[in-house]
Design a protein around this motif. Structure first.
Motif, mmCIF file in Angstrom:
data_model
loop_
_atom_site.group_PDB
_atom_site.id
_atom_site.type_symbol
_atom_site.label_atom_id
_atom_site.label_comp_id
_atom_site.label_asym_id
_atom_site.label_seq_id
_atom_site.Cartn_x
_atom_site.Cartn_y
_atom_site.Cartn_z
ATOM 1 N N ALA A 21 -5.658 -7.389 8.636
ATOM 2 C CA ALA A 21 -6.551 -6.225 8.639
ATOM 3 C C ALA A 21 -7.537 -6.301 9.806
ATOM 4 N N LEU A 22 -7.986 -7.503 10.115
ATOM 5 C CA LEU A 22 -8.928 -7.696 11.217
ATOM 6 C C LEU A 22 -8.308 -7.293 12.557
ATOM 7 N N PHE A 23 -7.049 -7.674 12.776
ATOM 8 C CA PHE A 23 -6.358 -7.332 14.018
ATOM 9 C C PHE A 23 -5.871 -5.887 14.024
ATOM 10 N N ALA A 24 -5.506 -5.361 12.862
ATOM 11 C CA ALA A 24 -4.934 -4.012 12.789
ATOM 12 C C ALA A 24 -5.983 -2.932 13.011
ATOM 13 N N ASP A 25 -7.195 -3.140 12.489
ATOM 14 C CA ASP A 25 -8.247 -2.133 12.629
ATOM 15 C C ASP A 25 -8.784 -2.174 14.056
ATOM 16 N N HIS A 26 -8.688 -1.058 14.757
ATOM 17 C CA HIS A 26 -9.053 -1.044 16.174
ATOM 18 C C HIS A 26 -10.508 -1.449 16.398
ATOM 19 N N GLN A 27 -11.394 -1.033 15.499
ATOM 20 C CA GLN A 27 -12.809 -1.359 15.695
ATOM 21 C C GLN A 27 -13.079 -2.852 15.505
ATOM 22 N N SER A 28 -12.516 -3.455 14.439
ATOM 23 C CA SER A 28 -12.743 -4.893 14.233
ATOM 24 C C SER A 28 -12.010 -5.707 15.305
ATOM 25 N N ALA A 46 0.621 5.776 6.889
ATOM 26 C CA ALA A 46 -0.459 5.643 5.907
ATOM 27 C C ALA A 46 -1.698 5.009 6.540
ATOM 28 N N ASP A 47 -1.496 4.008 7.389
ATOM 29 C CA ASP A 47 -2.617 3.353 8.065
ATOM 30 C C ASP A 47 -2.874 4.075 9.383
ATOM 31 N N PRO A 48 -4.090 4.633 9.577
ATOM 32 C CA PRO A 48 -4.367 5.378 10.812
ATOM 33 C C PRO A 48 -4.275 4.500 12.076
ATOM 34 N N VAL A 68 0.161 1.488 19.807
ATOM 35 C CA VAL A 68 0.852 0.593 18.885
ATOM 36 C C VAL A 68 2.319 1.010 18.827
ATOM 37 N N THR A 69 3.228 0.073 19.161
ATOM 38 C CA THR A 69 4.661 0.375 19.231
ATOM 39 C C THR A 69 5.446 -0.225 18.066
ATOM 40 N N SER A 70 4.827 -1.133 17.322
ATOM 41 C CA SER A 70 5.469 -1.734 16.161
ATOM 42 C C SER A 70 4.370 -2.132 15.189
ATOM 43 N N PHE A 71 4.567 -1.833 13.908
ATOM 44 C CA PHE A 71 3.519 -2.088 12.925
ATOM 45 C C PHE A 71 4.170 -2.406 11.588
ATOM 46 N N GLU A 72 4.159 -3.683 11.207
ATOM 47 C CA GLU A 72 4.702 -4.114 9.918
ATOM 48 C C GLU A 72 3.554 -4.765 9.157
ATOM 49 N N PRO A 73 3.001 -4.091 8.134
ATOM 50 C CA PRO A 73 1.825 -4.602 7.443
ATOM 51 C C PRO A 73 1.932 -6.084 7.070
ATOM 52 N N ASP A 74 0.871 -6.807 7.380
ATOM 53 C CA ASP A 74 0.718 -8.241 7.117
ATOM 54 C C ASP A 74 1.709 -9.126 7.876
ATOM 55 N N SER A 75 2.496 -8.562 8.812
ATOM 56 C CA SER A 75 3.503 -9.357 9.519
ATOM 57 C C SER A 75 3.461 -9.241 11.040
ATOM 58 N N LEU A 76 3.392 -8.009 11.566
ATOM 59 C CA LEU A 76 3.590 -7.836 13.006
ATOM 60 C C LEU A 76 2.850 -6.603 13.536
ATOM 61 N N LEU A 91 3.246 -6.107 27.164
ATOM 62 C CA LEU A 91 3.588 -6.138 25.745
ATOM 63 C C LEU A 91 2.686 -7.151 25.062
ATOM 64 N N GLY A 92 1.942 -6.679 24.074
ATOM 65 C CA GLY A 92 1.156 -7.565 23.214
ATOM 66 C C GLY A 92 1.876 -7.660 21.883
ATOM 67 N N ARG A 93 2.096 -8.900 21.397
ATOM 68 C CA ARG A 93 2.789 -9.104 20.117
ATOM 69 C C ARG A 93 1.950 -10.076 19.290
ATOM 70 N N ILE A 94 1.544 -9.638 18.103
ATOM 71 C CA ILE A 94 0.762 -10.490 17.213
ATOM 72 C C ILE A 94 1.565 -10.638 15.924
ATOM 73 N N ARG A 95 1.975 -11.881 15.646
ATOM 74 C CA ARG A 95 2.783 -12.178 14.459
ATOM 75 C C ARG A 95 1.931 -12.962 13.465
ATOM 76 N N PHE A 96 2.048 -12.611 12.183
ATOM 77 C CA PHE A 96 1.261 -13.231 11.117
ATOM 78 C C PHE A 96 2.219 -13.872 10.116
ATOM 79 N N GLU A 97 2.011 -15.164 9.806
ATOM 80 C CA GLU A 97 2.907 -15.883 8.897
ATOM 81 C C GLU A 97 2.082 -16.751 7.959
#
Length: 142
Positions: A21-28, A46-48, A68-76, A91-97
């Protein structure tokens, strides 16, 4: 044209959904990077902040737009620069595991090509420094 890549690999004792959520929200995300960031186009998901959303980093005319070109909640989350910029093929890629200990592993990788010779190393070093400094704040901000 040279290609530049760096990856930051950090693990936090914070639930994955909170870190994502911290990385996904543009402001945070802006707070994390220490730069003003504003969402200028909402995703139609669903997520703006999701797929197709656009954020502007910086102030006034000195800013970049990222989509944002790829958005998988809680993953990528993947994104690319879609405004004029001194770099190409970004290309910026942030993966969460989850780790076996129940912590959250974040792998943040950025790659791009420089247009102006020798500027890529400076851009890469600056970006990596800002992200490494910012990512240390995850436990406090999440």
């Amino acid at each position: 044209m040279d290609t530049h890549t760096f990856e930051i690999d950090e693990t936090f004792n914070v639930p994955r959904s909170k870190v994502f959520a911290l990385f996904a929200d543009h402001q945070s995300f802006g707070k994390l990077l220490g730069a003003p960031v504003k969402r200028i186009k909402n995703s139609n998901q669903a997520d703006p902040n999701g797929l197709g959303s656009v954020r502007k980093l910086g102030i006034g005319p000195i800013g970049l737009e990222e989509t944002v070109t790829s958005f998988e909640p809680d993953s990528l989350i993947e994104y690319t620069i879609t405004s004029l910029s001194p770099i190409r093929n970004h290309l910026g890629r942030i993966r969460f595991e989850d780790t076996p200990e129940g912590h959250t592993r974040v792998r943040y990788r950025i790659s791009f090509d420089d247009i102006v010779p020798f500027t890529g190393k400076l851009v890469s070093a600056g970006l990596e420094h800002a992200i490494r400094r910012g990512i240390k704040q995850v436990p406090r901000l999440a």
